[in-house]
Design an enzyme around this catalytic site. Sequence first.
Site, PDB file in Angstrom:
ATOM      1  N   GLY A 101       0.790  -1.219   0.000  1.00 20.83           N
ATOM      2  CA  GLY A 101       0.000   0.000   0.000  1.00 20.83           C
ATOM      3  C   GLY A 101       0.820   1.265   0.000  1.00 20.83           C
ATOM      4  O   GLY A 101       0.400   2.290  -0.557  1.00 20.83           O
ATOM      5  N   HIS A 132      -7.308  -3.029  -3.132  1.00 19.54           N
ATOM      6  CA  HIS A 132      -7.938  -1.774  -2.704  1.00 19.54           C
ATOM      7  C   HIS A 132      -6.915  -0.701  -2.356  1.00 19.54           C
ATOM      8  O   HIS A 132      -7.253   0.478  -2.290  1.00 19.54           O
ATOM      9  CB  HIS A 132      -8.872  -2.025  -1.514  1.00 19.54           C
ATOM     10  CG  HIS A 132      -8.214  -1.953  -0.174  1.00 19.54           C
ATOM     11  ND1 HIS A 132      -7.395  -2.954   0.312  1.00 19.54           N
ATOM     12  CD2 HIS A 132      -8.239  -0.992   0.783  1.00 19.54           C
ATOM     13  CE1 HIS A 132      -6.959  -2.613   1.503  1.00 19.54           C
ATOM     14  NE2 HIS A 132      -7.446  -1.432   1.824  1.00 19.54           N
ATOM     15  N   ARG A 133      -5.654  -1.104  -2.152  1.00 20.76           N
ATOM     16  CA  ARG A 133      -4.646  -0.118  -1.767  1.00 20.76           C
ATOM     17  C   ARG A 133      -3.346  -0.238  -2.571  1.00 20.76           C
ATOM     18  O   ARG A 133      -2.570   0.715  -2.632  1.00 20.76           O
ATOM     19  CB  ARG A 133      -4.327  -0.234  -0.273  1.00 20.76           C
ATOM     20  CG  ARG A 133      -3.629  -1.534   0.107  1.00 20.76           C
ATOM     21  CD  ARG A 133      -3.654  -1.800   1.610  1.00 20.76           C
ATOM     22  NE  ARG A 133      -2.883  -2.976   1.973  1.00 20.76           N
ATOM     23  CZ  ARG A 133      -3.298  -4.231   1.802  1.00 20.76           C
ATOM     24  NH1 ARG A 133      -4.463  -4.471   1.241  1.00 20.76           N
ATOM     25  NH2 ARG A 133      -2.548  -5.251   2.177  1.00 20.76           N
ATOM     26  N   LYS A 146       5.158  -9.581  -6.559  1.00 20.48           N
ATOM     27  CA  LYS A 146       4.766  -8.172  -6.475  1.00 20.48           C
ATOM     28  C   LYS A 146       5.797  -7.261  -7.128  1.00 20.48           C
ATOM     29  O   LYS A 146       5.438  -6.254  -7.753  1.00 20.48           O
ATOM     30  CB  LYS A 146       4.558  -7.767  -5.012  1.00 20.48           C
ATOM     31  CG  LYS A 146       3.264  -8.261  -4.409  1.00 20.48           C
ATOM     32  CD  LYS A 146       3.056  -7.675  -3.016  1.00 20.48           C
ATOM     33  CE  LYS A 146       1.743  -8.149  -2.427  1.00 20.48           C
ATOM     34  NZ  LYS A 146       1.504  -7.580  -1.080  1.00 20.48           N
ATOM     35  N   ASN A 191       6.394  -4.292   9.144  1.00 22.46           N
ATOM     36  CA  ASN A 191       6.811  -5.065  10.308  1.00 22.46           C
ATOM     37  C   ASN A 191       8.040  -4.454  10.962  1.00 22.46           C
ATOM     38  O   ASN A 191       8.860  -3.809  10.306  1.00 22.46           O
ATOM     39  CB  ASN A 191       7.061  -6.529   9.926  1.00 22.46           C
ATOM     40  CG  ASN A 191       8.267  -6.704   9.047  1.00 22.46           C
ATOM     41  OD1 ASN A 191       9.389  -6.797   9.542  1.00 22.46           O
ATOM     42  ND2 ASN A 191       8.059  -6.731   7.736  1.00 22.46           N
ATOM     43  N   CYS A 231      18.562   8.079  13.803  1.00 27.85           N
ATOM     44  CA  CYS A 231      18.207   6.840  13.115  1.00 27.85           C
ATOM     45  C   CYS A 231      17.009   6.232  13.849  1.00 27.85           C
ATOM     46  O   CYS A 231      16.547   6.763  14.865  1.00 27.85           O
ATOM     47  CB  CYS A 231      19.388   5.860  13.080  1.00 27.85           C
ATOM     48  SG  CYS A 231      19.800   5.095  14.671  1.00 27.85           S
ATOM     49  N   CYS A 248      -1.663  -4.034   9.088  1.00 28.47           N
ATOM     50  CA  CYS A 248      -2.910  -3.710   8.394  1.00 28.47           C
ATOM     51  C   CYS A 248      -3.726  -4.958   8.090  1.00 28.47           C
ATOM     52  O   CYS A 248      -4.935  -4.876   7.894  1.00 28.47           O
ATOM     53  CB  CYS A 248      -2.632  -2.907   7.133  1.00 28.47           C
ATOM     54  SG  CYS A 248      -1.778  -3.819   5.829  1.00 28.47           S
ATOM     55  N   CYS A 309      24.233   4.539  15.650  1.00 34.86           N
ATOM     56  CA  CYS A 309      24.736   5.683  14.879  1.00 34.86           C
ATOM     57  C   CYS A 309      25.604   6.643  15.689  1.00 34.86           C
ATOM     58  O   CYS A 309      25.967   7.713  15.194  1.00 34.86           O
ATOM     59  CB  CYS A 309      23.572   6.447  14.243  1.00 34.86           C
ATOM     60  SG  CYS A 309      22.536   7.360  15.399  1.00 34.86           S
ATOM     61  N   CYS A 410     -11.908 -17.787  15.552  1.00 36.32           N
ATOM     62  CA  CYS A 410     -11.516 -16.441  15.127  1.00 36.32           C
ATOM     63  C   CYS A 410     -11.096 -16.540  13.659  1.00 36.32           C
ATOM     64  O   CYS A 410     -11.395 -17.519  12.985  1.00 36.32           O
ATOM     65  CB  CYS A 410     -10.399 -15.878  16.000  1.00 36.32           C
ATOM     66  SG  CYS A 410      -8.838 -16.781  15.888  1.00 36.32           S
TER      67      CYS A 410
END
Length: 453
Positions: A101, A132-133, A146, A191, A231, A248, A309, A410
């Site tokens: 997305g 959709h995104r 992808k 992630n 950083c 998401c 850093c 679930c």
Amino acid sequence: MMESEVDSERTMLKREIAELRAALNQKEQCLRELDSLFSFATRPEQEVVGNDLESPDVAVHTKLTNDDIARYSRQLILPDFGVQGQLKLKNSSVLIVGLGGLGCPAAQYLAAAGCGHLGLVDYDEVERSNFHRQILHSEDRCGMSKAESARIALLELNPHCEIQCHSRMLYPHNAMHIIRGYDVVLDCTDNVPTRYLLSDACVMLSKPLVSGSALKMDGQLTVYNYANGPCYRCIFPVPPPPEAVTNCGDGGVLGAVTGTIGAMQALEAIKVIVGMGDVLAGRLLIFDGGSGVFRNIRIRSKRPNCHMCSAQPLITELINYEMFCGMHATDKNNPMLLLSTDERLSVEDYQQKIQAQPHLLIDVRPTAEFEICQLPEAVNVPLVEILDDSYLKRLGKQLEDKELPIVLVCRRGNDSQIAVQHLRNRFPTHFVRDLIGGLHAWTNSVDPSFPIY
């Protein structure tokens, strides 16, 4: 042997075979990764770098073509951009990590603006839930990489853009080789482990990192490791607990929100490359899609004792980020193992042995998800109501019957395990089980017509 005993034995053997196959697949994947890591460590560097790991070969352009002038005329006339800005963009290379997305609109605007070379990193394949995104992908490219799908769409938009696909996951053993040849890196992932990996690698290679995120109706954007700015580790020296992280796929997101943040990631990359405007380094842009409000806040400056850093870093090489964060570096379903197999039900066992009998089927998904689809006779009690016991008044009479089996379900079989643990503590004498794999397993193994989302 009775027919019922034979059926039970067959079911048990099938379950054990499935578990052994899953364990074998997991072991084989671990072996492949170890083999890859070993071969990477023992081969000469020039042999390690395969076709999709090589640094992009970006030709140096000193003037614009007639096609360039016609194609980019509307930005060429900007006083702060002009011909020199377009040439800088034409000679630049940008690595986009994640073609979802955020990465799709970012790549689209960078290609359209005339970025000379784009690198596309994504291990995943196109599926319907992306459309959709993830606006570069299309129905006829379902199942395609992808990165390859995005490449096709981008070349249709601008055939002059050089595009290199890296259809693989980023690991500590390949990230430096992939990132090294690019000028700017865009973090369009979903992630935490990959965020740490990209930030650490960009610090080591002195690359600016444009980082975006989007969830539900909100988005955030900043630029790390630029102009002596912080950083990612300066801001988040310790990763969040895994249970506090939502992607998401679980929390949902509106496509226009990812489009907004992805387009702004492209804008920040262009500003970094061209040297124009005020780059979002040391600042965080927060977008509230619900109210349409943008906020711009200062974040902490570079941490003097940052492990990555600072002048004397404690981290001098890339580490195991999944272990460091305690979570997987992928937004794919990662099944929880809170309960043993004999404490749970397969969807086949539920259908054959329990569904036709009196029982209480509790669906612990949020109400918005329950409204999308549900099993017959299911009662919706969201997990949050299970954990705070507010469901007791609603289901009091049914729960008084100790002989009534309680089955929880679930989406994927994760939240239901948490609910089982809570109900067993509350009702230790009841039969309480959950469905392994949740509604996804129901579709895959019992009813293919049941919708997957």
